[in-house]
Design an enzyme around this catalytic site. Sequence first.
Site, PDB file in Angstrom:
ATOM      1  N   ASP A  83     -20.626 -52.170   3.063  1.00  0.00           N
ATOM      2  CA  ASP A  83     -20.952 -53.484   2.398  1.00  0.00           C
ATOM      3  C   ASP A  83     -22.402 -53.322   1.753  1.00  0.00           C
ATOM      4  O   ASP A  83     -23.343 -52.909   2.394  1.00  0.00           O
ATOM      5  CB  ASP A  83     -21.262 -54.689   3.322  1.00  0.00           C
ATOM      6  CG  ASP A  83     -21.130 -55.989   2.954  1.00  0.00           C
ATOM      7  OD1 ASP A  83     -21.089 -56.056   1.505  1.00  0.00           O
ATOM      8  OD2 ASP A  83     -21.333 -57.066   3.670  1.00  0.00           O
TER       9      ASP A  83
ATOM     10  N   ASP B 110     -18.763 -55.649  -4.204  1.00  0.00           N
ATOM     11  CA  ASP B 110     -19.641 -54.799  -3.264  1.00  0.00           C
ATOM     12  C   ASP B 110     -19.449 -54.542  -1.974  1.00  0.00           C
ATOM     13  O   ASP B 110     -20.393 -54.214  -1.057  1.00  0.00           O
ATOM     14  CB  ASP B 110     -20.883 -56.139  -3.113  1.00  0.00           C
ATOM     15  CG  ASP B 110     -20.346 -57.324  -2.848  1.00  0.00           C
ATOM     16  OD1 ASP B 110     -19.208 -57.309  -2.520  1.00  0.00           O
ATOM     17  OD2 ASP B 110     -21.367 -58.070  -2.227  1.00  0.00           O
ATOM     18  N   GLU B 111     -18.059 -54.327  -1.685  1.00  0.00           N
ATOM     19  CA  GLU B 111     -17.627 -54.071  -0.444  1.00  0.00           C
ATOM     20  C   GLU B 111     -16.312 -53.476  -0.311  1.00  0.00           C
ATOM     21  O   GLU B 111     -15.441 -53.691  -1.064  1.00  0.00           O
ATOM     22  CB  GLU B 111     -17.746 -55.301   0.707  1.00  0.00           C
ATOM     23  CG  GLU B 111     -16.701 -56.040   0.390  1.00  0.00           C
ATOM     24  CD  GLU B 111     -16.845 -57.389   1.417  1.00  0.00           C
ATOM     25  OE1 GLU B 111     -16.795 -57.260   2.789  1.00  0.00           O
ATOM     26  OE2 GLU B 111     -16.904 -58.751   0.964  1.00  0.00           O
TER      27      GLU B 111
END
Length: 367
Positions: free
Chosen positions: A14, A108-109
């Site tokens: 993350d 983003d993860e």
Amino acid sequence: MQDNLPIRKIIHVDMDAFYASVEQMDNPELKGKPIAVGGGGARGVVSAASYEARKFGVRSALSGAQARRNCPELIFVKPRFDRYHEISKQIRAIFYDYTDLVEPLSLDEAYLDVTQNKKGNPSASLIAKEIRERIFKEVGLTASAGISINKFVAKVASDYNKPNGQKTVNPEEVLAFLEALDIRKFYGVGKVTTEKMYQLGIFTGKDLKQKSLEYLDTNFGKSGRFYYYIVRGIHTSEVRPKRTRKSLAAERTFNENLSSEIFMLEKLEHIAQEVSRRLTKSKVSGKTITLKIKYSDFTLQTRSKTLPYFISDKSIILETAKDLLFQEKLQNSVRLLGISLSNLNTEKTKKKLEEKKAVSVQLQFEF
């Protein structure tokens, strides 16, 4: 935890305050300052906040006006999604150096299954550390990671030592980890459910574990079974590299509330154009059009229509959205409109249709 379940090595990576961190990286003048990506006007909404801003209670989904009240020195930056996509691709390229089993959840993860990995490294913790170091060295951003036996525990663990940290929950530690966990930290337990659990005397994983499957089914419906198993470390969902897209959408928040359908038609045309563009780019079409209406009092309403054929053309999307808009009287003035297309003809859907067609042809010729 069931002994016969396969032990996987799952990493959840993350990125730390991704949008805001990209802006601070690209503009050194913003480093160390409280910034928010999004709109700072009366109608603006925060998409992301730097850690400096979070200290003042600024967070995503907060109105721009409230964010300014929380932090008068807050700096608003317009989002640059093309740039975020570019950075996200660089990060994913690093992931694929270690495994092909990568399941992105957003820009983003992502989940990585490194049970068997390209480096032949038996330590998922060392792989996560190396990935984070490479992201910092090659991209310039920090990331946090959670490492454990399944996606659920890895996801929860990645939030433990943020920012720029990681946490490993080994197989023998999973049950104790979950029992001690505040129920608010359980991924999938939202704010409303948390309040309900508090009212029922469920504050930790240990409290949750004491409740029977029947009790949880009665109080939480279908989700009850999910809660029953995850608190016992049972989550069998595999890392799926190719997640099938289920819908495509676009929406707009207006500077001023709109009170008449007539004023909304021009807005709908722009939204329909954007949806059509995204469908074309993704090379898919859809059958179900959904109109999303958010009123000035923040209540949400959706209206849907399913066509007998797949579409991606702007004119048909717009005409259908208009029909839905005039379907019934508006409840209040409107602050947001959105259009989404679902029931898409993805590769998975096309394959199913071909199989169904083949069976149909076969049945026609069998006597």
